[in-house]
Design an enzyme around this catalytic site. Structure first.
Site, PDB file in Angstrom:
ATOM      1  N   PHE A  33       0.792  -1.221   0.000  1.00  0.00           N
ATOM      2  CA  PHE A  33       0.000   0.000   0.000  1.00  0.00           C
ATOM      3  C   PHE A  33       0.825   1.272   0.000  1.00  0.00           C
ATOM      4  O   PHE A  33       0.327   2.335   0.304  1.00  0.00           O
ATOM      5  CB  PHE A  33      -0.961  -0.013   1.186  1.00  0.00           C
ATOM      6  CG  PHE A  33      -1.813  -1.242   1.184  1.00  0.00           C
ATOM      7  CD1 PHE A  33      -2.844  -1.365   0.275  1.00  0.00           C
ATOM      8  CD2 PHE A  33      -1.543  -2.284   2.041  1.00  0.00           C
ATOM      9  CE1 PHE A  33      -3.619  -2.515   0.236  1.00  0.00           C
ATOM     10  CE2 PHE A  33      -2.307  -3.436   2.018  1.00  0.00           C
ATOM     11  CZ  PHE A  33      -3.347  -3.551   1.112  1.00  0.00           C
ATOM     12  N   ASP A 166       0.965  -6.259  12.933  1.00  0.00           N
ATOM     13  CA  ASP A 166       1.965  -6.681  11.948  1.00  0.00           C
ATOM     14  C   ASP A 166       3.348  -6.630  12.586  1.00  0.00           C
ATOM     15  O   ASP A 166       4.305  -6.137  11.990  1.00  0.00           O
ATOM     16  CB  ASP A 166       1.868  -5.774  10.711  1.00  0.00           C
ATOM     17  CG  ASP A 166       2.530  -6.390   9.483  1.00  0.00           C
ATOM     18  OD1 ASP A 166       2.808  -7.613   9.490  1.00  0.00           O
ATOM     19  OD2 ASP A 166       2.793  -5.653   8.511  1.00  0.00           O
TER      20      ASP A 166
END
Ligand code: ADP
Ligand code: MG
Length: 351
Positions: A33, A166
């Protein structure tokens, strides 16, 4: 309410930036992204030194929100965030630009890949090479110090109500300024206390480090993935679901990789995950299945974790567990006897 007023006032007096204020340099990384670059201020008079710039897609809005929160609530947990803005030049699709201070050259992933690990980290943290015999005792102290720093940063995030989701060595940077590890990449994070509960598609989660539950809450995937979804989640719900324990599992896997060199490669970790799944995510069962016929490398890892009556192993098995509620919180982990010793600090006095 207060928080929003504070945020507004803080923002009002902070310098603002535009695209032209930066000279974009070398590419540092590219995720799904966004692209990350090194950058420098274009005005030579600027006080800011080296910077990092992320040009992100629509997900950048969430990442700016998270970084702003961290900046005010637990700044030392993460890389130093300067500013984020929407850059929409006429021709291209709108991009979010995020600016951080450049913290240093090495992530924990880079450091783990070196044959020198964990001694390379010892040198970074203490700022000098130690002239001491190498061995599991010394390695254990270095790993202890890294784990303490990581859990401290996680505790900051979790106390603020943010789950990172993450956590992996690639997203832990060594800050040369503070000589500590800091967390980066809040692109997949969720802010549950304030209600920014953005749940992107599962593929955002890195399967190598993801806890078995995969989702931090009962899933509420928004149909339009372009905007944060606001839901009112009370601290009570946080208590029930313990979403922070998702990060604890990932941190436990990092602990494991530090103890066992064979698990530092992608293949090694993937194979371990397969074995653990076959053991119903029970580390004790996994140990029983591999230890009797293990080679010298695994043996050495177990020896390291067994030091001081096995408190390292005890901590590890309190983090990597199937049930989220059975995993320690970051705050509780920091008071674990594994951290009673002084870690690296003691090492520097030993000479
Ligand atoms: P993504 O994983 O989405 O590409 P990250 O935010 O993880 O984006 O950044 C990519 C890489 O850029 C990191 O792995 C790290 O090497 C480098 N990096 C990111 N932020 C900083 C920072 N503040 N200082 C130094 N390097 C950074
Ligand atoms: Mg990353």
């Amino acid at each position: 309410f207060d928080m929003f007023v504070l945020a507004f006032v803080e923002r009002l007096f902070r310098p603002t930036y535009r695209k032209d204020d930066f000279v974009v340099g070398k590419k540092l990384g590219e995720g799904s992204f966004g692209v990350v670059y090194r950058a420098t201020p274009s005005k030579p008079s600027s006080k800011e030194g080296d910077l990092v710039l992320k040009k992100a897609t629509e997900y950048g809005a969430v990442e700016i929100w998270m970084n702003e929160r961290v900046r005010r609530a637990c700044a030392s947990s993460c890389a130093d965030f300067l500013y984020g803005f929407l850059e929409s030049s006429s021709k291209k699709a709108p991009e979010y630009w995020l600016i951080w201070r450049f913290e240093g050259d090495a992530t924990l992933a880079d450091l783990l890949q070196s044959r020198e690990f964990p001694y390379n980290v010892e040198t970074l943290i203490l700022g000098e090479v130690q002239d001491l015999p190498k061995g599991v005792e010394r390695e254990n102290r270095i790993i202890q110090t890294i784990m303490r720093q990581l859990l401290f940063a996680l505790d900051g995030l979790h106390s603020t109500g943010i789950v990172h989701r993450d956590i992996k060595p690639q997203n832990i940077i060594f800050s040369e300024g503070s000589r500590t590890f800091k967390i980066i990449d809040l692109g997949a994070a969720a802010d549950l206390r304030v209600g920014i509960n953005y749940i992107p598609k599962e593929f955002l989660l890195d399967p190598r480090y993801a806890a078995p539950e995969q989702y931090i809450m009962s899933t509420q995937t928004p149909s339009a993935p372009s905007a944060p979804v606001a839901t009112a989640l009370s601290p009570v719900l946080w208590q029930l679901n313990l979403p922070d324990r998702f990060d604890i599992y990932s941190a436990g896997l990092i602990f494991l990789q530090m103890a066992f060199p064979g698990l530092r490669t992608d293949n090694g970790l993937i194979q371990f995950n397969r074995q653990l799944k076959r053991c119903d995510y029970d580390l004790v069962t996994w140990r029983k299945s591999v230890e009797p016929r293990c080679g010298p490398e695994l043996r050495r890892g177990f020896d390291l974790l067994d030091l001081d009556g096995g408190i390292g192993w005890e901590l590890l098995t309190s983090m990597v567990r199937y049930k989220a509620r059975q995993r320690l919180s970051a705050k509780a982990a920091l008071t674990h006897p594994f951290f009673d010793r002084e870690g690296l600090l003691a090492l520097s006095f030993m000479q």
